[in-house]
Motif scaffolding. Sequence first.
Motif, PDB file in Angstrom:
ATOM      1  N   LEU A  31       0.818  -1.213   0.000  1.00 41.09           N
ATOM      2  CA  LEU A  31       0.000   0.000   0.000  1.00 41.09           C
ATOM      3  C   LEU A  31       0.849   1.257   0.000  1.00 41.09           C
ATOM      4  N   ASP A  32       0.296   2.292  -0.606  1.00 44.00           N
ATOM      5  CA  ASP A  32       1.009   3.569  -0.680  1.00 44.00           C
ATOM      6  C   ASP A  32      -0.008   4.703  -0.627  1.00 44.00           C
ATOM      7  N   ARG A  33       0.384   5.773   0.026  1.00 48.06           N
ATOM      8  CA  ARG A  33      -0.551   6.906   0.134  1.00 48.06           C
ATOM      9  C   ARG A  33      -0.709   7.618  -1.206  1.00 48.06           C
ATOM     10  N   PRO A  37       1.634   7.190 -11.397  1.00 46.03           N
ATOM     11  CA  PRO A  37       2.980   7.687 -11.121  1.00 46.03           C
ATOM     12  C   PRO A  37       2.972   8.866 -10.143  1.00 46.03           C
ATOM     13  N   ARG A  38       3.989   8.861  -9.254  1.00 41.50           N
ATOM     14  CA  ARG A  38       4.140   9.967  -8.307  1.00 41.50           C
ATOM     15  C   ARG A  38       5.607  10.403  -8.288  1.00 41.50           C
ATOM     16  N   ASP A  39       5.822  11.669  -8.015  1.00 35.84           N
ATOM     17  CA  ASP A  39       7.188  12.196  -7.976  1.00 35.84           C
ATOM     18  C   ASP A  39       7.852  11.795  -6.667  1.00 35.84           C
ATOM     19  N   CYS A  42      14.668  13.565  -5.602  1.00 35.57           N
ATOM     20  CA  CYS A  42      15.818  12.670  -5.665  1.00 35.57           C
ATOM     21  C   CYS A  42      16.774  13.216  -6.721  1.00 35.57           C
ATOM     22  N   GLY A  43      18.019  12.730  -6.714  1.00 34.46           N
ATOM     23  CA  GLY A  43      18.959  13.085  -7.775  1.00 34.46           C
ATOM     24  C   GLY A  43      18.722  12.244  -9.025  1.00 34.46           C
ATOM     25  N   ASP A  44      17.978  11.151  -8.867  1.00 37.01           N
ATOM     26  CA  ASP A  44      17.598  10.275  -9.992  1.00 37.01           C
ATOM     27  C   ASP A  44      18.749   9.435 -10.535  1.00 37.01           C
ATOM     28  N   PRO A 106      14.240  10.053 -14.183  1.00 36.02           N
ATOM     29  CA  PRO A 106      13.351  10.720 -13.226  1.00 36.02           C
ATOM     30  C   PRO A 106      12.610   9.687 -12.380  1.00 36.02           C
ATOM     31  N   ARG A 107      12.569   9.926 -11.094  1.00 37.04           N
ATOM     32  CA  ARG A 107      11.941   8.945 -10.205  1.00 37.04           C
ATOM     33  C   ARG A 107      10.469   8.741 -10.526  1.00 37.04           C
ATOM     34  N   VAL A 108       9.829   9.775 -11.064  1.00 32.21           N
ATOM     35  CA  VAL A 108       8.417   9.592 -11.397  1.00 32.21           C
ATOM     36  C   VAL A 108       8.278   8.426 -12.383  1.00 32.21           C
ATOM     37  N   SER A 131      -3.326   6.102   2.829  1.00 31.43           N
ATOM     38  CA  SER A 131      -2.266   6.426   3.775  1.00 31.43           C
ATOM     39  C   SER A 131      -2.376   5.540   5.013  1.00 31.43           C
ATOM     40  N   VAL A 132      -1.228   5.053   5.494  1.00 33.36           N
ATOM     41  CA  VAL A 132      -1.238   4.327   6.771  1.00 33.36           C
ATOM     42  C   VAL A 132      -1.447   5.353   7.870  1.00 33.36           C
ATOM     43  N   GLN A 133      -2.420   5.084   8.729  1.00 31.81           N
ATOM     44  CA  GLN A 133      -2.696   6.046   9.799  1.00 31.81           C
ATOM     45  C   GLN A 133      -2.301   5.513  11.161  1.00 31.81           C
ATOM     46  N   GLY A 292      14.820   0.292   3.391  1.00 32.19           N
ATOM     47  CA  GLY A 292      15.073   1.531   2.651  1.00 32.19           C
ATOM     48  C   GLY A 292      15.248   2.731   3.572  1.00 32.19           C
ATOM     49  N   ASP A 293      14.700   3.868   3.176  1.00 28.96           N
ATOM     50  CA  ASP A 293      14.868   5.097   3.964  1.00 28.96           C
ATOM     51  C   ASP A 293      14.224   4.989   5.342  1.00 28.96           C
ATOM     52  N   ALA A 294      13.187   4.192   5.465  1.00 31.21           N
ATOM     53  CA  ALA A 294      12.572   4.010   6.784  1.00 31.21           C
ATOM     54  C   ALA A 294      13.596   3.415   7.750  1.00 31.21           C
TER      55      ALA A 294
HETATM   56  C1  LIG Z   1      17.394  15.333  -2.665  1.00 28.16           C
HETATM   57  C2  LIG Z   1      17.665  13.848  -2.725  1.00 28.16           C
HETATM   58  C3  LIG Z   1      18.512  13.339  -3.708  1.00 28.16           C
HETATM   59  C4  LIG Z   1      18.751  11.952  -3.779  1.00 28.16           C
HETATM   60  N1  LIG Z   1      19.496  11.458  -4.817  1.00 28.16           N
HETATM   61  C5  LIG Z   1      19.673  10.125  -4.952  1.00 28.16           C
HETATM   62  C6  LIG Z   1      20.310   9.585  -6.101  1.00 28.16           C
HETATM   63  O1  LIG Z   1      20.658  10.306  -7.045  1.00 28.16           O
HETATM   64  N2  LIG Z   1      20.490   8.240  -6.164  1.00 28.16           N
HETATM   65  C7  LIG Z   1      20.080   7.404  -5.164  1.00 28.16           C
HETATM   66  O2  LIG Z   1      20.309   6.183  -5.250  1.00 28.16           O
HETATM   67  N3  LIG Z   1      19.419   7.889  -4.080  1.00 28.16           N
HETATM   68  C8  LIG Z   1      19.186   9.217  -3.958  1.00 28.16           C
HETATM   69  N4  LIG Z   1      18.463   9.710  -2.895  1.00 28.16           N
HETATM   70  C9  LIG Z   1      17.945   8.764  -1.897  1.00 28.16           C
HETATM   71  C10 LIG Z   1      16.711   8.032  -2.450  1.00 28.16           C
HETATM   72  O3  LIG Z   1      15.768   8.964  -2.922  1.00 28.16           O
HETATM   73  C11 LIG Z   1      16.072   7.174  -1.350  1.00 28.16           C
HETATM   74  O4  LIG Z   1      17.076   6.469  -0.667  1.00 28.16           O
HETATM   75  C12 LIG Z   1      15.059   6.176  -1.933  1.00 28.16           C
HETATM   76  O5  LIG Z   1      13.971   6.843  -2.507  1.00 28.16           O
HETATM   77  C13 LIG Z   1      14.564   5.229  -0.827  1.00 28.16           C
HETATM   78  O6  LIG Z   1      13.527   4.417  -1.320  1.00 28.16           O
HETATM   79  P1  LIG Z   1      12.361   3.930  -0.323  1.00 28.16           P
HETATM   80  O7  LIG Z   1      11.540   2.996  -1.116  1.00 28.16           O
HETATM   81  O8  LIG Z   1      12.943   3.504   0.956  1.00 28.16           O
HETATM   82  O9  LIG Z   1      11.544   5.258   0.031  1.00 28.16           O
HETATM   83  P2  LIG Z   1      10.686   6.222  -0.910  1.00 28.16           P
HETATM   84  O10 LIG Z   1      11.218   6.210  -2.282  1.00 28.16           O
HETATM   85  O11 LIG Z   1      10.630   7.522  -0.183  1.00 28.16           O
HETATM   86  O12 LIG Z   1       9.247   5.558  -0.926  1.00 28.16           O
HETATM   87  C14 LIG Z   1       8.435   5.576   0.219  1.00 28.16           C
HETATM   88  C15 LIG Z   1       6.991   5.412  -0.210  1.00 28.16           C
HETATM   89  O13 LIG Z   1       6.189   5.350   0.971  1.00 28.16           O
HETATM   90  C16 LIG Z   1       5.006   6.089   0.764  1.00 28.16           C
HETATM   91  N5  LIG Z   1       4.506   6.519   2.075  1.00 28.16           N
HETATM   92  C17 LIG Z   1       5.066   7.388   2.936  1.00 28.16           C
HETATM   93  N6  LIG Z   1       4.312   7.522   4.035  1.00 28.16           N
HETATM   94  C18 LIG Z   1       3.243   6.715   3.869  1.00 28.16           C
HETATM   95  C19 LIG Z   1       2.095   6.422   4.655  1.00 28.16           C
HETATM   96  N7  LIG Z   1       1.883   6.988   5.849  1.00 28.16           N
HETATM   97  N8  LIG Z   1       1.192   5.548   4.163  1.00 28.16           N
HETATM   98  C20 LIG Z   1       1.382   4.953   2.949  1.00 28.16           C
HETATM   99  N9  LIG Z   1       2.447   5.198   2.172  1.00 28.16           N
HETATM  100  C21 LIG Z   1       3.362   6.062   2.623  1.00 28.16           C
HETATM  101  C22 LIG Z   1       5.421   7.251  -0.125  1.00 28.16           C
HETATM  102  O14 LIG Z   1       4.317   7.773  -0.852  1.00 28.16           O
HETATM  103  C23 LIG Z   1       6.466   6.588  -1.028  1.00 28.16           C
HETATM  104  O15 LIG Z   1       5.900   6.120  -2.232  1.00 28.16           O
HETATM  105  C24 LIG Z   1      18.186  11.085  -2.810  1.00 28.16           C
HETATM  106  C25 LIG Z   1      17.333  11.605  -1.820  1.00 28.16           C
HETATM  107  C26 LIG Z   1      17.059  12.965  -1.789  1.00 28.16           C
HETATM  108  C27 LIG Z   1      16.112  13.496  -0.749  1.00 28.16           C
END
Ligand SMILES: Cc1cc2nc3c(=O)[nH]c(=O)nc-3n(C[C@H](O)[C@H](O)[C@H](O)COP(=O)(O)OP(=O)(O)OC[C@H]3O[C@@H](n4cnc5c(N)ncnc54)[C@H](O)[C@@H]3O)c2cc1C
Length: 410
Positions: A31-33, A37-39, A42-44, A106-108, A131-133, A292-294
Amino acid sequence: MKYDVIIAGAGPAGVSCALHAAAAGLNVALLDRAAFPRDKICGDALSGNVLYELGRLPGDALRAFHGLETHQEAWGIRFYAPNHQYLDLPFPRKKHVRTAPGFVMPRVEFDAYLFQRAQTTSGITIYSGESVQDVHVDRQGVEVQTTHHQLQGELLVGADGAQSIVRRQLISYTKLDRRHHCAGLRVYYEGVMDFATPASIELHFLPELLPGYFWMFPLPGGKANVGLGMLSSVVSRRRLNLRHLLNNIIYEHPTIAPRFRHARALESIKGFGLPLGSVRRQLSGERFMLVGDAASLIDPFSGEGIGNALQSGRIAAQHAVHCITEQRYSAADLRQYDEAVYTKMGMELRVSRGLQQLARFPGLFNFVVKKANRNPEVRRLLMSMYDDVDLKRELTRPGFYVRLLTSRGG
Ligand SMILES: Cc1cc2nc3c(=O)[nH]c(=O)nc-3n(C[C@H](O)[C@H](O)[C@H](O)COP(=O)(O)OP(=O)(O)OC[C@H]3O[C@@H](n4cnc5c(N)ncnc54)[C@H](O)[C@@H]3O)c2cc1C
């Protein structure tokens, strides 16, 4: 209906986890909020690590990626030292592989390509625009309350990015530690001139940004992803206005501004945070894992996070299969996931933390670039550090610089 795994977030980490888990026969809710496609700010840049992980995704994902037309090949990195001398370091190329070793996309588009693969995979039920609440974990399972549904599962994977609600609810909210966090800005441009041929991504280690950098990454159709990343502790200590700083670089910097003479911004400047993997964190607990980022797995030197997001998603799927098969969901069982992640990524993250510390010294940077430009052996050594973490570790050791000082070539 009780899912084996509920995955919150359908970015690279969440989709990777979903595809691997479904391929292993698990019943997955993704699930995703956002509606795709969504932006994603990121540096892409997609490194060799990303391509490696795409190659491991089920269903020929790498071949499908190469069939896309929305990415730009990247053959290396042009590193600009603080004195603005540059060093070209081509990415290592694998024998018999003709495709480029890196891309910018582009990440989108990239995330939509991944999401679409999840949408068409059996065993994955998609809930998008939800959205997860609230999340709740107990002995019986996990319960996820979204804006539209209440879902039940055996396991929860938090793939919901830098501001993860799963992390905040299950590991408790901790104050942002700015020493391990980076602030990033991005703005798309068209008409930026003088990119290298064959195309490279450019990292400009400007003195005012250290240990961060300004980047210019070419995109198809004469467009470019332009931005900067800086340690949040430095931004706050110096009370910097990053948007101001970025505009100053683009419009005033003596060698960068001329390249924007005929360029046009395609959007306003956008910002987002990068949770860095420069410190070890708790990644799991009873019935849940973070990916990932979490899980804060972004490389502290390069700012890359997509490769580690895909990889941690894959590792989490393996552990999910194990937990479901064995019916074991305790915090102690899940801790093996933390061990697996840090066994795979820990060394690289530590070395990158070391490089990030060294990048505060402009003189050192200038010296290495000068030496490498004059000495092909040094250049070759630096190139092999792209995918050899032991060699990369050499860069963090004083002995490396002593040897460099006494080596031939300027
Ligand atoms: C400015 C910038 C530049 C970067 N450049 C690079 C680069 O060039 N190369 C590279 O490898 N990395 C880059 N990164 C890091 C990269 O963007 C992240 O590490 C990557 O997106 C992590 O993927 P993810 O799936 O963990 O998180 P995300 O891509 O952030 O995906 C998380 C998803 O969770 C969803 N979500 C969030 N909260 C909720 C909720 N409450 N309920 C439901 N869904 C939810 C969001 O909508 C999203 O779709 C950059 C980051 C930034 C900020």
